[in-house]
Design a protein around this motif. Sequence first.
Motif, PDB file in Angstrom:
ATOM      1  N   TYR A  20       0.827  -1.211   0.000  1.00 29.35           N
ATOM      2  CA  TYR A  20       0.000   0.000   0.000  1.00 29.35           C
ATOM      3  C   TYR A  20       0.860   1.258   0.000  1.00 29.35           C
ATOM      4  O   TYR A  20       0.575   2.217  -0.717  1.00 29.35           O
ATOM      5  N   ARG A  21       1.923   1.267   0.807  1.00 27.63           N
ATOM      6  CA  ARG A  21       2.761   2.467   0.913  1.00 27.63           C
ATOM      7  C   ARG A  21       3.408   2.804  -0.430  1.00 27.63           C
ATOM      8  O   ARG A  21       3.445   3.970  -0.831  1.00 27.63           O
ATOM      9  N   VAL A  22       3.938   1.781  -1.100  1.00 26.36           N
ATOM     10  CA  VAL A  22       4.624   2.004  -2.377  1.00 26.36           C
ATOM     11  C   VAL A  22       3.651   2.523  -3.426  1.00 26.36           C
ATOM     12  O   VAL A  22       3.952   3.464  -4.171  1.00 26.36           O
ATOM     13  N   ILE A  23       2.472   1.914  -3.490  1.00 29.82           N
ATOM     14  CA  ILE A  23       1.494   2.336  -4.493  1.00 29.82           C
ATOM     15  C   ILE A  23       0.974   3.734  -4.172  1.00 29.82           C
ATOM     16  O   ILE A  23       0.771   4.560  -5.069  1.00 29.82           O
ATOM     17  N   ALA A  24       0.762   4.026  -2.891  1.00 26.57           N
ATOM     18  CA  ALA A  24       0.325   5.367  -2.497  1.00 26.57           C
ATOM     19  C   ALA A  24       1.383   6.401  -2.886  1.00 26.57           C
ATOM     20  O   ALA A  24       1.053   7.508  -3.339  1.00 26.57           O
ATOM     21  N   HIS A  25       2.663   6.040  -2.720  1.00 23.20           N
ATOM     22  CA  HIS A  25       3.750   6.929  -3.142  1.00 23.20           C
ATOM     23  C   HIS A  25       3.688   7.175  -4.637  1.00 23.20           C
ATOM     24  O   HIS A  25       3.867   8.306  -5.103  1.00 23.20           O
ATOM     25  N   TRP A  26       3.410   6.109  -5.394  1.00 25.46           N
ATOM     26  CA  TRP A  26       3.304   6.247  -6.856  1.00 25.46           C
ATOM     27  C   TRP A  26       2.147   7.176  -7.220  1.00 25.46           C
ATOM     28  O   TRP A  26       2.290   8.051  -8.080  1.00 25.46           O
ATOM     29  N   VAL A  27       1.000   7.002  -6.569  1.00 28.46           N
ATOM     30  CA  VAL A  27      -0.165   7.852  -6.847  1.00 28.46           C
ATOM     31  C   VAL A  27       0.174   9.320  -6.576  1.00 28.46           C
ATOM     32  O   VAL A  27      -0.120  10.206  -7.383  1.00 28.46           O
ATOM     33  N   LYS A  28       0.821   9.573  -5.441  1.00 26.35           N
ATOM     34  CA  LYS A  28       1.166  10.948  -5.089  1.00 26.35           C
ATOM     35  C   LYS A  28       2.164  11.540  -6.079  1.00 26.35           C
ATOM     36  O   LYS A  28       2.091  12.732  -6.408  1.00 26.35           O
ATOM     37  N   SER A  29       3.094  10.727  -6.561  1.00 25.25           N
ATOM     38  CA  SER A  29       4.072  11.227  -7.530  1.00 25.25           C
ATOM     39  C   SER A  29       3.402  11.593  -8.839  1.00 25.25           C
ATOM     40  O   SER A  29       3.770  12.585  -9.488  1.00 25.25           O
ATOM     41  N   MET A  30       2.390  10.822  -9.236  1.00 23.21           N
ATOM     42  CA  MET A  30       1.650  11.119 -10.457  1.00 23.21           C
ATOM     43  C   MET A  30       0.850  12.407 -10.295  1.00 23.21           C
ATOM     44  O   MET A  30       0.790  13.247 -11.208  1.00 23.21           O
ATOM     45  N   MET A  31       0.244  12.592  -9.138  1.00 23.41           N
ATOM     46  CA  MET A  31      -0.521  13.807  -8.884  1.00 23.41           C
ATOM     47  C   MET A  31       0.397  15.029  -8.848  1.00 23.41           C
ATOM     48  O   MET A  31       0.044  16.098  -9.345  1.00 23.41           O
ATOM     49  N   ALA A  32       1.606  14.850  -8.281  1.00 22.49           N
ATOM     50  CA  ALA A  32       2.560  15.958  -8.217  1.00 22.49           C
ATOM     51  C   ALA A  32       3.015  16.381  -9.603  1.00 22.49           C
ATOM     52  O   ALA A  32       3.361  17.545  -9.820  1.00 22.49           O
ATOM     53  N   LYS A  33       3.023  15.452 -10.539  1.00 24.55           N
ATOM     54  CA  LYS A  33       3.404  15.766 -11.917  1.00 24.55           C
ATOM     55  C   LYS A  33       2.260  16.419 -12.688  1.00 24.55           C
ATOM     56  O   LYS A  33       2.430  16.789 -13.850  1.00 24.55           O
ATOM     57  N   GLY A  34       1.094  16.532 -12.051  1.00 22.47           N
ATOM     58  CA  GLY A  34      -0.046  17.161 -12.702  1.00 22.47           C
ATOM     59  C   GLY A  34      -0.820  16.243 -13.616  1.00 22.47           C
ATOM     60  O   GLY A  34      -1.580  16.718 -14.474  1.00 22.47           O
ATOM     61  N   LYS A  35      -0.656  14.919 -13.445  1.00 21.60           N
ATOM     62  CA  LYS A  35      -1.381  13.982 -14.292  1.00 21.60           C
ATOM     63  C   LYS A  35      -2.868  13.984 -13.935  1.00 21.60           C
ATOM     64  O   LYS A  35      -3.236  14.086 -12.769  1.00 21.60           O
ATOM     65  N   ALA A  36      -3.704  13.867 -14.962  1.00 25.28           N
ATOM     66  CA  ALA A  36      -5.149  13.890 -14.764  1.00 25.28           C
ATOM     67  C   ALA A  36      -5.601  12.670 -13.973  1.00 25.28           C
ATOM     68  O   ALA A  36      -5.014  11.582 -14.104  1.00 25.28           O
TER      69      ALA A  36
END
Length: 377
Positions: free
Chosen positions: A114-130
């Motif tokens: 969960y932690r790794v995937i949550a980190h991935w989600v946050k990184s995508m949001m930080a990049k401005g991905k829709a």
Amino acid sequence: MASISTRTKKDGSKSYMVRWRDKKTKTAQGLTVATLTEAETLKRLLDANGQSFEIAQHAILTNEKRPPTVGEVIQEHIDLLVRPSSGTVKTYQTMLDLHIRPVVGHVPVDKLDYRVIAHWVKSMMAKGKAPKTIHNIHGLISASMNTAEMLGYISRNPCRGVQLPNIEKAEDEAMFLTHAEYRLIMEGMGERYKAFTDFLVMTGTRFGEATALTVADVDLLSKPPTARINKAWKRDGQNQFYVGPTKTGAGKRTIGLNPALVELLIPLVASRPGKDLVFTTPTGGRIVHKLYWADYWVPAVRTAQAMGLTKSPRIHDLRHTHASWLIQDGVPLFTISRRLGHASTKTTEQVYGHLMPEALQVSADATERSVTAFQRL
């Protein structure tokens, strides 16, 4: 250097032949493997070790003792897809190479949590991905983890339960035209595409569905007259267009045609071969979205705006407009959902639910009865 060639079997599946020249015997060697990942791994090891199969094989056996990485598992999942379109493979490969490998591709699959995937989600949001993009890529990761579960790499798909950004569209993202506003646009529409534009707004079909409609799909003699929506234009791995399935399984549907639309379609289908496209360019080709938008839709909207239109609708808003007209006429939500080819009524309700005045009034009346009841206490 070793080389890889692809073989297509009779059932449509593929195998991969790795060829190299043995450094000791100086003879040509070959080995067939099941996936592209295996082939690329073998080729890489052969090239790195002077074309020695013994060393390459030892490295592979040693490597098999460790769990595969997330990137390797997703690549294997892509390679194992049964008869995917080249466009799908290209899309998935791009997702993996651009958005997964650089962030979590190196993580051993049994350490993905969960932690790794949550980190991935946050990184995508930080990049401005829709949000929709994040959902789509997460869907690929999750499907790959299902494959990993079936192959015995992990005991449970770690993507389950992960929170993702909300993809529900704001109500104002879907634009609805009144009948008068639509008439203003049609006054500036080029004669060549008036019938096509009317078909879009009178059926609610997607652009790719309407432009793939053939004469055989239209039955003007049935009761009621119908159009069968069972295909759409797709883009393959080389950015070439081909006719493929509709966006979803529910997208395959038969829609009833109103008398005014039947009158427009009669000259377009009469005495024409069933395989012919109903709507075409002057040269008989596919109507290209970009050209229709630039040469016909935008000029028509600008003409309408000069006459008082205050909105800037997209072509896709004709689909939303069709749904809004049905709702205003009291058509049930389920019927609208089937006509639009939505996978579920939930999608229809999320986009158009606020337009249903009867439902809004029922809720308001129920609230008023409740308020009246407790005020009397």
